[in-house]
Design a protein around this motif. Structure first.
Motif, short mmCIF file in Angstrom:
data_model
loop_
_atom_site.label_atom_id
_atom_site.label_comp_id
_atom_site.label_asym_id
_atom_site.label_seq_id
_atom_site.Cartn_x
_atom_site.Cartn_y
_atom_site.Cartn_z
N THR A 70 0.75 -1.17 0.14
CA THR A 70 0.05 -0.02 0.18
C THR A 70 0.71 1.24 -0.01
OG1 THR A 70 -0.20 -0.13 2.44
CG2 THR A 70 -1.82 -1.10 1.24
N ASP A 111 -7.17 7.51 0.59
CA ASP A 111 -6.24 7.47 -0.90
C ASP A 111 -6.88 8.65 -1.91
OD1 ASP A 111 -4.10 6.35 -0.33
OD2 ASP A 111 -4.54 4.33 -1.55
N GLU A 122 -5.14 8.55 4.15
CA GLU A 122 -5.22 7.03 4.29
C GLU A 122 -5.56 6.45 5.40
OE1 GLU A 122 -2.04 3.60 2.99
OE2 GLU A 122 -1.41 5.47 2.90
#
Length: 260
Positions: A70, A111, A122
């Motif tokens: 991620t 995001d 996030e």
């Protein structure tokens, strides 16, 4: 769109240096992804193809890695990427509330970036800083013991251009692109600035010093001396008897005792 010639030349020079650190070129994929992210702010298709060319692998193989982690973003994020930990301890200490109020305050979700491109948010599963929960990060620098009010003030200050200092680490925040370049293996010379470890992280060490605790000797196999347990202190449960399941004697395949 492909990289401009001067950009590609610079990336190739940096990539050669990164690849030279590893016995096998493919091992350099993770820092190479950070390198291309430091150029565009995210991992674009051009960045994926560049990594594949440098390492002699396919774009599909690069994509498989870049979409697994991620930390690699496939859409543009803000100049300041703000992470809110919502894992167990941070969540019960207020992380979920921080996230809910921050998304409402900024109007963006996971995001996603604000219209001015300054801040993106996030949801992070763990910042590895549970002793300072609830914790947030900006471009991977720590902001400890946060509250919804402090979180909203933080993003407002970032968007307005005010100087913001992390709780620990360097004395100044770098940009998202600069942080990605550091993760690619090009230090910015600021690793030793600021507070490295807060008091909460050092309490165990201080307690060991006060009580004279030492680790067992690796040479003699001797165990460190045990201090008597004081009234009211909780000890660990005895280890499970070898050969027996945690739930006691149960038949193979049975669900009995699973939740004991």
């Amino acid at each position: 769109m492909t990289f401009e010639p001067e950009v590609r030349e610079r990336l190739e020079r940096d990539a050669k240096q990164i690849i030279g650190r590893y016995p096998k070129p493919r091992s350099a994929l993770l820092p190479l992804l950070h390198l291309v992210q430091s150029e565009e702010g995210h991992v674009s298709q051009d960045g994926i193809e560049f990594c594949a060319e440098q390492l002699g692998i396919t774009p599909a193989q690069v994509t498989g890695v870049s979409t697994f982690y991620t930390q690699y973003k496939h859409e543009p994020v803000g100049e300041f990427h703000v992470g809110v930990c919502i894992n167990t301890l941070c969540a019960v200490m207020g992380g979920d509330q921080i996230w809910n109020e921050l998304t409402e305050h900024t109007g963006v979700g996971h995001d996603e970036a604000t219209p001015d491109g300054k801040v993106s948010l996030e949801r992070i599963e763990c910042n590895a800083a549970c002793d300072f929960a609830p914790v947030m990060m900006v471009n991977w620098e720590f902001f400890d013991n946060m509250t919804p009010e402090k979180a909203k003030q933080l993003v407002d200050d970032l968007r307005s251009g005010k100087e913001v200092l992390p709780s620990r680490g360097p004395n100044k925040l770098c940009s998202w692109k600069d942080a990605s370049r550091v993760l690619a293996g090009f230090p910015d010379g600021r690793a030793h600035e600021g507070v490295q470890a807060g008091p909460e992280s050092l309490r165990g060490l201080e307690l060991a010093k006060q009580r004279g605790w030492q680790a067992p000797s690796a040479d003699t196999g001797g165990a460190a001396p045990e201090e008597p347990v004081r009234p009211g202190e909780i000890t660990d449960p005895p280890p499970n008897e070898p050969g027996k399941p945690i739930g006691g004697d149960v038949k193979p395949g049975s669900q009995e005792g699973r939740n004991q």
